[in-house]
Motif scaffolding. Structure first.
Motif: not given
Length: 410
Positions: A243-251, A343-361
């Motif tokens: 399982i690649q844990l995602t960063f999507v805030p809704y999840f 890890l499976g960030g789902d970047y550019d698939g949601v409009d907002h990501q967690p603080v500190g994980l706002a982008d792929v950096s």
């Protein structure tokens, strides 16, 4: 050496040895929407996106499953055409930035790209609707280098139930089981993100190769339909998958999930669709991609935030922290084991990501949080990439009829 310096040095060592192998990034559809499909500008930085080359480097990303997502609201033959367009986008991306990106089909090619200092680029089809119930289409995708297929997206297919639709077939029907078998035969990973728990259990029961959850979180921490129960995590361990844990805030956060539901209710009260997002069309032959992007931007702005601005001002979006994401990673580790997480960030698939994980950096921030909780270098390397490489290699080794290309395509 201070604790901060020690942890920083540890993270540097981890990312040099086993860079992040992320399970899901929606840059191709973001480029379709924002750029009309053009792949220009990513070397200089794209602050309007979550993803560009400098930030991939800063995040320690060494391999990426690029999602070739298309809307599950499209008729299936149209979805198949659009999926080919998205596959083409990834090939154009790699061709435009050959010093930074390399198309990879196998675990060995991923490792070779690491060694060259390039980011291995793999393809993931997000939704069984893109197959149009055709084994020939499935095999054609495999020959183009697709290495996973998510069995559904947000809507059911005729053969599999989605996590976010009303149950229809009770998991997988006979066609669905045959599709899983065909994926196994071709060496394409079965991805169980987005599918109902009944579908997860059915696929785990019949798959002869380890499976993947490309971008999901732990249901024990947030009872969201897109998350994975402890019972399924135990089955995943027995299957050998990841399982690649995602960063999507809704999840990640129940508070954010509640906020999102309230926003959808407000949009419904105003007679608006649940989201202003619509599927962006591709440029026609000879059409300027920039003009297509401008057309889409106008359409999106017309139904975006203005009608609900007052509600948003009165109900600010809750934020999610790196620590909350780490909680999901640790829970999955506790249940499934350290050999079955990624890890499976789902970047550019949601409009907002967690603080500190706002982008792929942001991946090093999560690794620092885990290191501060006592994770060792081997444990962090299992999370960043070693586990996913093992699953990819297992799918290759167990495939009786592997179909990925043996030479790079252009």
């Amino acid at each position: 050496m201070t604790d901060g310096s020690r942890i920083g040095s540890l993270i540097d060592e981890v990312l040099r040895g086993t860079p992040v192998f992320d399970g899901h990034n929606d840059l191709p559809v973001a480029l379709r929407a924002h750029n009309g499909g053009s792949v220009e500008g990513l070397a200089e930085g794209r602050p309007d996106l979550h993803t560009d080359l400098p930030r991939l480097r800063a995040g320690g990303v060494g391999a990426q499953f690029w999602s070739v997502y298309v809307s599950s609201g499209l008729p299936e033959p149209e979805a198949a055409v659009a999926t080919l367009e998205q596959i083409d986008a990834v090939y154009r991306l790699a061709a435009r930035y050959p010093d930074a990106l390399r198309i990879a089909y196998t675990a060995a090619e991923v490792e070779s790209a690491f060694a060259e200092g390039r980011i291995a680029s793999l393809l993931g089809v997000e939704g069984g609707h893109s197959l149009a119930e055709s084994p020939g289409v499935l095999r054609s995708y495999a020959r183009l280098g697709v290495r996973y297929v998510t069995l559904t997206h947000n809507d059911n297919t005729s053969w599999a139930d989605s996590a976010t639709d009303e149950p229809a077939v009770g998991g997988l029907n006979a066609t669905g089981r045959a599709i899983v078998a065909e994926l196994n035969r071709a060496g394409v990973l079965v991805d169980l993100s987005h599918v109902a728990e009944s579908t997860q259990r059915a696929a785990l029961a019949v798959s002869t190769a380890p499976v993947l959850f490309s971008h999901s979180s732990a249901r024990a921490l947030n009872d969201h339909p897109r998350n994975v129960s402890d019972g399924v995590l135990e089955l995943l361990r027995d299957n050998g998958g990841v399982i690649q844990l995602t960063f999507v805030p809704y999840f990640v956060s129940a508070e954010v999930a509640d906020w999102s539901r309230a926003l959808q209710e407000e949009r419904a009260r105003l007679g608006l669709p649940a989201t202003p997002w619509t599927w962006p069309r591709a440029p026609r032959p000879g059409e300027d991609p920039e003009r297509v992007a401008e057309e889409y931007a106008r359409a999106l702005a017309a139904g975006a935030v203005d009608p609900v601005r007052g509600w948003l001002d009165a109900h600010p979006r809750p934020e999610v922290t790196v620590a909350q994401v780490a909680d999901h990673v640790e829970h999955a580790r506790e249940v499934a084991g350290v050999d079955h997480i990624g890890l499976g960030g789902d970047y550019d698939g949601v409009d907002h990501q967690p603080v500190g994980l706002a982008d792929v950096s942001g991946y090093p921030a999560l690794l620092r949080e885990l290191a501060g909780r006592g994770w060792s270098r081997p444990e962090l390397e299992a999370l960043t990439g070693r586990n996913v490489l093992r699953v990819l290699r297992a799918a290759e080794d167990q495939a009786p009829d592997p179909l990925w290309p043996t030479t790079p395509l252009r």
